[in-house]
Design a protein around this motif. Structure first.
Motif, PDB file in Angstrom:
ATOM      1  N   SER A  98       0.824  -1.219   0.000  1.00  0.00           N
ATOM      2  CA  SER A  98       0.000   0.000   0.000  1.00  0.00           C
ATOM      3  C   SER A  98       0.851   1.260   0.000  1.00  0.00           C
ATOM      4  O   SER A  98       0.482   2.281  -0.601  1.00  0.00           O
ATOM      5  CB  SER A  98      -0.919  -0.002   1.227  1.00  0.00           C
ATOM      6  OG  SER A  98      -0.161  -0.074   2.421  1.00  0.00           O
ATOM      7  N   GLU A  99       1.988   1.227   0.650  1.00  0.00           N
ATOM      8  CA  GLU A  99       2.841   2.420   0.685  1.00  0.00           C
ATOM      9  C   GLU A  99       3.347   2.806  -0.696  1.00  0.00           C
ATOM     10  O   GLU A  99       3.419   3.984  -1.047  1.00  0.00           O
ATOM     11  CB  GLU A  99       4.024   2.179   1.622  1.00  0.00           C
ATOM     12  CG  GLU A  99       4.916   1.033   1.155  1.00  0.00           C
ATOM     13  CD  GLU A  99       5.714   0.449   2.294  1.00  0.00           C
ATOM     14  OE1 GLU A  99       6.911   0.201   2.077  1.00  0.00           O
ATOM     15  OE2 GLU A  99       5.145   0.248   3.369  1.00  0.00           O
ATOM     16  N   LEU A 100       3.681   1.782  -1.520  1.00  0.00           N
ATOM     17  CA  LEU A 100       4.175   2.080  -2.866  1.00  0.00           C
ATOM     18  C   LEU A 100       3.050   2.554  -3.779  1.00  0.00           C
ATOM     19  O   LEU A 100       3.266   3.432  -4.632  1.00  0.00           O
ATOM     20  CB  LEU A 100       4.860   0.850  -3.453  1.00  0.00           C
ATOM     21  CG  LEU A 100       6.142   0.396  -2.752  1.00  0.00           C
ATOM     22  CD1 LEU A 100       6.751  -0.796  -3.481  1.00  0.00           C
ATOM     23  CD2 LEU A 100       7.150   1.529  -2.658  1.00  0.00           C
ATOM     24  N   ARG A 101       1.869   1.990  -3.620  1.00  0.00           N
ATOM     25  CA  ARG A 101       0.752   2.431  -4.454  1.00  0.00           C
ATOM     26  C   ARG A 101       0.377   3.885  -4.162  1.00  0.00           C
ATOM     27  O   ARG A 101       0.206   4.703  -5.079  1.00  0.00           O
ATOM     28  CB  ARG A 101      -0.455   1.523  -4.230  1.00  0.00           C
ATOM     29  CG  ARG A 101      -0.348   0.164  -4.909  1.00  0.00           C
ATOM     30  CD  ARG A 101      -1.584  -0.667  -4.637  1.00  0.00           C
ATOM     31  NE  ARG A 101      -1.648  -1.076  -3.217  1.00  0.00           N
ATOM     32  CZ  ARG A 101      -2.692  -1.691  -2.675  1.00  0.00           C
ATOM     33  NH1 ARG A 101      -3.759  -1.960  -3.400  1.00  0.00           N
ATOM     34  NH2 ARG A 101      -2.664  -2.041  -1.399  1.00  0.00           N
ATOM     35  N   VAL A 102       0.252   4.218  -2.894  1.00  0.00           N
ATOM     36  CA  VAL A 102      -0.086   5.600  -2.537  1.00  0.00           C
ATOM     37  C   VAL A 102       1.052   6.551  -2.905  1.00  0.00           C
ATOM     38  O   VAL A 102       0.823   7.687  -3.338  1.00  0.00           O
ATOM     39  CB  VAL A 102      -0.416   5.677  -1.037  1.00  0.00           C
ATOM     40  CG1 VAL A 102      -0.669   7.122  -0.617  1.00  0.00           C
ATOM     41  CG2 VAL A 102      -1.633   4.825  -0.713  1.00  0.00           C
TER      42      VAL A 102
ATOM     43  N   ARG B  32       3.090   6.295  -5.437  1.00  0.00           N
ATOM     44  CA  ARG B  32       3.022   6.586  -6.871  1.00  0.00           C
ATOM     45  C   ARG B  32       2.027   7.708  -7.163  1.00  0.00           C
ATOM     46  O   ARG B  32       2.334   8.667  -7.894  1.00  0.00           O
ATOM     47  CB  ARG B  32       2.605   5.320  -7.626  1.00  0.00           C
ATOM     48  CG  ARG B  32       3.717   4.338  -7.899  1.00  0.00           C
ATOM     49  CD  ARG B  32       3.192   3.249  -8.822  1.00  0.00           C
ATOM     50  NE  ARG B  32       4.195   2.236  -9.110  1.00  0.00           N
ATOM     51  CZ  ARG B  32       4.004   1.226  -9.949  1.00  0.00           C
ATOM     52  NH1 ARG B  32       2.827   1.094 -10.577  1.00  0.00           N
ATOM     53  NH2 ARG B  32       4.958   0.340 -10.176  1.00  0.00           N
ATOM     54  N   LEU B  33       0.848   7.598  -6.593  1.00  0.00           N
ATOM     55  CA  LEU B  33      -0.185   8.608  -6.860  1.00  0.00           C
ATOM     56  C   LEU B  33       0.219   9.981  -6.328  1.00  0.00           C
ATOM     57  O   LEU B  33       0.057  10.999  -7.021  1.00  0.00           O
ATOM     58  CB  LEU B  33      -1.503   8.159  -6.231  1.00  0.00           C
ATOM     59  CG  LEU B  33      -2.099   6.849  -6.772  1.00  0.00           C
ATOM     60  CD1 LEU B  33      -3.362   6.482  -6.008  1.00  0.00           C
ATOM     61  CD2 LEU B  33      -2.383   6.961  -8.260  1.00  0.00           C
ATOM     62  N   LEU B  34       0.753  10.010  -5.120  1.00  0.00           N
ATOM     63  CA  LEU B  34       1.109  11.298  -4.529  1.00  0.00           C
ATOM     64  C   LEU B  34       2.287  11.948  -5.241  1.00  0.00           C
ATOM     65  O   LEU B  34       2.319  13.177  -5.413  1.00  0.00           O
ATOM     66  CB  LEU B  34       1.424  11.112  -3.046  1.00  0.00           C
ATOM     67  CG  LEU B  34       0.232  10.809  -2.140  1.00  0.00           C
ATOM     68  CD1 LEU B  34       0.688  10.631  -0.704  1.00  0.00           C
ATOM     69  CD2 LEU B  34      -0.823  11.909  -2.226  1.00  0.00           C
ATOM     70  N   MET B  35       3.243  11.158  -5.668  1.00  0.00           N
ATOM     71  CA  MET B  35       4.388  11.747  -6.366  1.00  0.00           C
ATOM     72  C   MET B  35       3.978  12.279  -7.746  1.00  0.00           C
ATOM     73  O   MET B  35       4.457  13.350  -8.165  1.00  0.00           O
ATOM     74  CB  MET B  35       5.506  10.720  -6.508  1.00  0.00           C
ATOM     75  CG  MET B  35       6.191  10.343  -5.206  1.00  0.00           C
ATOM     76  SD  MET B  35       6.886  11.749  -4.330  1.00  0.00           S
ATOM     77  CE  MET B  35       8.142  12.298  -5.451  1.00  0.00           C
ATOM     78  N   CYS B  36       3.107  11.577  -8.437  1.00  0.00           N
ATOM     79  CA  CYS B  36       2.601  12.107  -9.716  1.00  0.00           C
ATOM     80  C   CYS B  36       1.806  13.389  -9.492  1.00  0.00           C
ATOM     81  O   CYS B  36       1.914  14.356 -10.269  1.00  0.00           O
ATOM     82  CB  CYS B  36       1.758  11.054 -10.418  1.00  0.00           C
ATOM     83  SG  CYS B  36       2.686   9.606 -10.979  1.00  0.00           S
ATOM     84  N   LEU B  37       1.001  13.412  -8.423  1.00  0.00           N
ATOM     85  CA  LEU B  37       0.267  14.639  -8.091  1.00  0.00           C
ATOM     86  C   LEU B  37       1.217  15.780  -7.747  1.00  0.00           C
ATOM     87  O   LEU B  37       0.996  16.932  -8.143  1.00  0.00           O
ATOM     88  CB  LEU B  37      -0.673  14.356  -6.922  1.00  0.00           C
ATOM     89  CG  LEU B  37      -1.494  15.542  -6.402  1.00  0.00           C
ATOM     90  CD1 LEU B  37      -2.441  16.051  -7.475  1.00  0.00           C
ATOM     91  CD2 LEU B  37      -2.251  15.147  -5.139  1.00  0.00           C
ATOM     92  N   SER B  38       2.280  15.471  -7.027  1.00  0.00           N
ATOM     93  CA  SER B  38       3.256  16.501  -6.679  1.00  0.00           C
ATOM     94  C   SER B  38       3.937  17.078  -7.912  1.00  0.00           C
ATOM     95  O   SER B  38       4.130  18.295  -8.016  1.00  0.00           O
ATOM     96  CB  SER B  38       4.302  15.915  -5.729  1.00  0.00           C
ATOM     97  OG  SER B  38       5.347  16.824  -5.498  1.00  0.00           O
TER      98      SER B  38
ATOM     99  N   VAL C 146       7.368   5.838   3.342  1.00  0.00           N
ATOM    100  CA  VAL C 146       8.257   4.743   2.948  1.00  0.00           C
ATOM    101  C   VAL C 146       9.449   4.641   3.903  1.00  0.00           C
ATOM    102  O   VAL C 146       9.877   3.539   4.283  1.00  0.00           O
ATOM    103  CB  VAL C 146       8.710   4.937   1.490  1.00  0.00           C
ATOM    104  CG1 VAL C 146       9.780   3.918   1.113  1.00  0.00           C
ATOM    105  CG2 VAL C 146       7.522   4.818   0.529  1.00  0.00           C
ATOM    106  N   ALA C 147       9.997   5.772   4.312  1.00  0.00           N
ATOM    107  CA  ALA C 147      11.121   5.747   5.251  1.00  0.00           C
ATOM    108  C   ALA C 147      10.706   5.167   6.605  1.00  0.00           C
ATOM    109  O   ALA C 147      11.464   4.414   7.240  1.00  0.00           O
ATOM    110  CB  ALA C 147      11.674   7.160   5.421  1.00  0.00           C
ATOM    111  N   TYR C 148       9.500   5.493   7.050  1.00  0.00           N
ATOM    112  CA  TYR C 148       9.021   4.956   8.325  1.00  0.00           C
ATOM    113  C   TYR C 148       8.866   3.433   8.267  1.00  0.00           C
ATOM    114  O   TYR C 148       9.299   2.698   9.178  1.00  0.00           O
ATOM    115  CB  TYR C 148       7.690   5.615   8.674  1.00  0.00           C
ATOM    116  CG  TYR C 148       7.022   5.060   9.901  1.00  0.00           C
ATOM    117  CD1 TYR C 148       7.508   5.350  11.177  1.00  0.00           C
ATOM    118  CD2 TYR C 148       5.894   4.241   9.788  1.00  0.00           C
ATOM    119  CE1 TYR C 148       6.898   4.828  12.308  1.00  0.00           C
ATOM    120  CE2 TYR C 148       5.281   3.721  10.911  1.00  0.00           C
ATOM    121  CZ  TYR C 148       5.785   4.018  12.168  1.00  0.00           C
ATOM    122  OH  TYR C 148       5.165   3.499  13.290  1.00  0.00           O
TER     123      TYR C 148
END
Length: 282
Positions: free
Chosen positions: A133-137, A139-145, A198-200
């Motif tokens: 789930s961390e990688l899926r979210v 991806r979306l947040l980085m594209c939005l950023s 991801v770091a956490y």
């Protein structure tokens, strides 16, 4: 031989308070020089005040221009760093103790293996739904950023003071600058959130006691630190641009005090329009 003054002068002398006759000549002589000095002094004060106001406005404009230039520079650096963070496979790294000749790295889109001879082999992730789930979210947040960062730069550029677009509409320039700053600040938050998540999880997996010590652990990759810097740059640029969009406050200089010339003052002011003729002795 004594000369009697005209009737209108005589009436004014009779209406004057006691002692006014003796002081009329003295007051009439000094009033012109005193009023001239007062007018010169008030003119100097008004000139100095206007010069100070012009200096304050120029200093405020210089501060806003520097803040906007720094904000745009940080925005470009943050946006480029965010794009690099999104696509490089360096979010996590894994060193195998059994085979030190290979280094595994993982990103949002693929996993790579770097060997000692310099060969790098990468393989994309199989399915989006099969990812954690961390990688899926992320991806979306980085594209939005990335999208918000580009939009913020495009909105803030016409609102800069050195940009000639919309010069005749300062209100529109301020609104564009505020909108660009808000978009860049949101892009910074959208970058910091997935990188920190991801770091956490990486820290939790590294210190998991249920995993045997012989099993290799994932550690921080270079993209993690680059993502933190990118998010900080984007957030700082948005704050600078939004703060520099405030309209300058220009104080209106006060109008100079209107002083009547001594000749226009009447008996109520203590001066006579013809002080020399008022001192005739009857």
């Amino acid at each position: 031989m004594t000369v009697a003054p005209p009737q209108r002068w005589r009436n004014r002398l009779e209406l004057a308070p006691p002692g006014a006759r003796r002081g009329r000549r003295r007051g009439g002589r000094c009033s012109t020089s005193v009023n001239a000095r007062g007018r010169r002094r008030s003119g100097w004060l008004i000139s100095a005040r206007r010069a100070g106001q012009r200096g304050g406005v120029s200093m405020a404009g210089s501060w806003r221009a520097k803040a906007q230039a720094g904000g745009m520079l940080l925005a470009l650096l943050g946006w480029v760093s965010s794009c690099v963070t999104t696509f490089v496979p360096l979010w996590k790294s894994l060193n195998l103790d059994l085979n030190e000749l290979e280094v595994w790295t993982m990103g949002l889109w693929q996993v790579c293996i770097a060997r000692e001879e310099g060969a790098v082999e990468c393989r994309a992730h199989g399915s989006f739904l099969a990812l954690p789930s961390e990688l899926r979210v992320s991806r979306l947040l980085m594209c939005l950023s990335n999208g918000l960062g580009l939009l913020g730069c495009l909105l803030a550029a016409p609102g800069l003071e050195g940009w000639r677009a919309c010069e005749e509409r300062p209100g529109l320039k301020r609104r564009l600058l505020v909108a660009g700053g808000a978009a860049l600040g949101t892009a910074g938050m959208a970058t910091l959130a997935p990188v920190s998540w991801v770091a956490y999880n990486t820290v939790l997996d590294f210190w998991d006691d249920t995993v045997p010590d012989i099993v290799p652990r994932w550690e921080f990759g270079e993209a993690t630190f680059l993502g933190w810097f990118a998010g900080a740059f984007l957030a700082a640029s948005g704050l600078l641009l939004a703060c520099s969009a405030r309209s300058p406050r220009t104080a209106t200089p006060p109008a100079p005090a209107c002083r009547q010339p001594p000749a226009a003052w009447g008996p109520a002011g203590g001066h006579h329009p013809h002080p020399k003729n008022a001192d005739l002795v009857i």
